[in-house]
Design an enzyme around this catalytic site. Structure first.
Site, PDB file in Angstrom:
ATOM      1  N   ASP A  96     -32.225  56.511 -31.732  1.00 49.64           N
ATOM      2  CA  ASP A  96     -32.599  55.195 -32.246  1.00 49.64           C
ATOM      3  C   ASP A  96     -33.945  54.852 -31.623  1.00 49.64           C
ATOM      4  O   ASP A  96     -34.140  55.049 -30.407  1.00 49.64           O
ATOM      5  CB  ASP A  96     -31.575  54.139 -31.825  1.00 49.64           C
ATOM      6  CG  ASP A  96     -30.248  54.260 -32.556  1.00 49.64           C
ATOM      7  OD1 ASP A  96     -30.040  55.281 -33.246  1.00 49.64           O
ATOM      8  OD2 ASP A  96     -29.409  53.349 -32.423  1.00 49.64           O
ATOM      9  N   HIS A 152     -30.340  63.230 -29.544  1.00 48.45           N
ATOM     10  CA  HIS A 152     -29.563  64.290 -30.173  1.00 48.45           C
ATOM     11  C   HIS A 152     -30.459  65.397 -30.720  1.00 48.45           C
ATOM     12  O   HIS A 152     -31.654  65.175 -30.970  1.00 48.45           O
ATOM     13  CB  HIS A 152     -28.726  63.702 -31.308  1.00 48.45           C
ATOM     14  CG  HIS A 152     -27.771  62.635 -30.859  1.00 48.45           C
ATOM     15  ND1 HIS A 152     -26.420  62.861 -30.706  1.00 48.45           N
ATOM     16  CD2 HIS A 152     -27.975  61.338 -30.492  1.00 48.45           C
ATOM     17  CE1 HIS A 152     -25.830  61.756 -30.284  1.00 48.45           C
ATOM     18  NE2 HIS A 152     -26.757  60.805 -30.145  1.00 48.45           N
ATOM     19  N   SER A 253     -36.766  53.860 -23.065  1.00 44.53           N
ATOM     20  CA  SER A 253     -37.829  54.782 -22.713  1.00 44.53           C
ATOM     21  C   SER A 253     -38.495  55.315 -23.971  1.00 44.53           C
ATOM     22  O   SER A 253     -38.522  54.636 -24.994  1.00 44.53           O
ATOM     23  CB  SER A 253     -37.290  55.914 -21.840  1.00 44.53           C
ATOM     24  OG  SER A 253     -38.358  56.508 -21.139  1.00 44.53           O
TER      25      SER A 253
END
Length: 285
Positions: A96, A152, A253
């Site tokens: 995301d 991911h 981050s």
């Protein structure tokens, strides 16, 4: 209350002062310790304060209650919450994120924000590794404090090397990127060198930030932060399927993702776009 906080956050001088002129490492170490306190009153109060200052959405979280703020930061999601684009010609977004700078790798140069270039070889700590991406494409993916913090595998791939580089923990928000030259090259980071089944290299550079500076990789060690052990190159052969959890940050981050020539950004990708993990990010050109 939220609108007042938003106005304060939008004040660039104040935002920069609060997030970067404090003792960054000391503050980061303190938050790392404090966030892990498993005491119900502390956990509830700290999570409530965090949600007040951040746009946190817990509706798709796998758990409804959290023993600590850290557990909430690093939450997993309910199965199926992030469907992965199954097109074999697509590299999915690993996380995301909000899309930041992007474009073509011009020689050894990429940008952290418009008119703020840095050298890819400095980011990677390896001039030879950067050459594989000359003429390729890069995109900067910023994970805000309230977002889901796991990342991911963007495709079926093999992780061949992780290069960990110690560094500072500047904030990585747009305000800091405008004011601190070569910021990504100064912060703690991990370059994750991957290869697709056809031999194509793909690179994810996880960049830590203030109040986080802790990168975890599921295919190496989920107990200790990557920084434990200091700067090093780790050779491995970890085969991961598209969409599999690769690791997480312990706050917000950035991930800089790079592809060699032969890929282009997916049609709707633009600066400021909010992406979810699994959505199309790159496509074979």
């Amino acid at each position: 209350m939220r609108s007042a906080i938003a106005r304060l956050a939008a004040n660039e001088d104040l935002n920069f002062l609060l997030t970067n002129r404090l003792p960054r490492r000391l503050a980061t170490d303190f938050i790392g310790w404090f966030s892990k306190i498993e005491q119900p009153l502390v956990a509830r109060a700290s999570i409530a304060l965090w949600r007040l200052f951040s746009d946190v959405d817990l509706t798709d979280a796998a758990a409804l209650r959290f023993p600590s703020m850290h557990a909430c930061f690093t939450r997993s999601l309910r199965p199926g919450s992030r469907p992965v684009d199954a097109d074999p010609d697509v590299l999915a977004s690993p996380c995301d994120a909000i899309v930041g700078a992007y474009g073509m790798v011009a020689g050894d140069t990429v940008h952290q924000i418009k008119d703020a270039p840095y050298r890819l070889s400095e980011l990677l700590g390896d001039a030879e590794a950067s050459r594989a991406y000359e003429g390729g494409t890069y995109v900067t993916l910023r994970l805000t404090a309230g977002m889901y913090h796991h990342f991911h595998a963007p495709h079926d791939l093999t992780v061949e090397q992780v290069t960990y580089i110690s560094g500072d923990c500047w904030n990585v928000n747009p305000i800091a990127l405008k004011r601190v030259e070569r910021l990504f090259c100064k912060n703690e980071r991990a370059a994750i060198h991957c290869r697709l089944a056809d031999g194509t290299p793909v690179l994810l550079v996880a960049v830590a930030a203030v109040l986080v500076a802790s990168i975890r990789l599921t295919f190496l060690d989920t107990v200790q932060a990557l920084r434990v052990g200091g700067p090093r190159e780790i050779r491995l052969e970890a085969r991961l399927s598209k969409g599999v959890d690769m690791g997480w940050f312990e706050h917000g981050s950035t991930i800089v993702m790079l592809t060699p020539p032969g890929f282009k950004l997916a049609e709707r990708i633009d600066a400021g776009l909010r992406l979810r993990a699994g959505e199309a990010l790159f496509r074979r050109s």
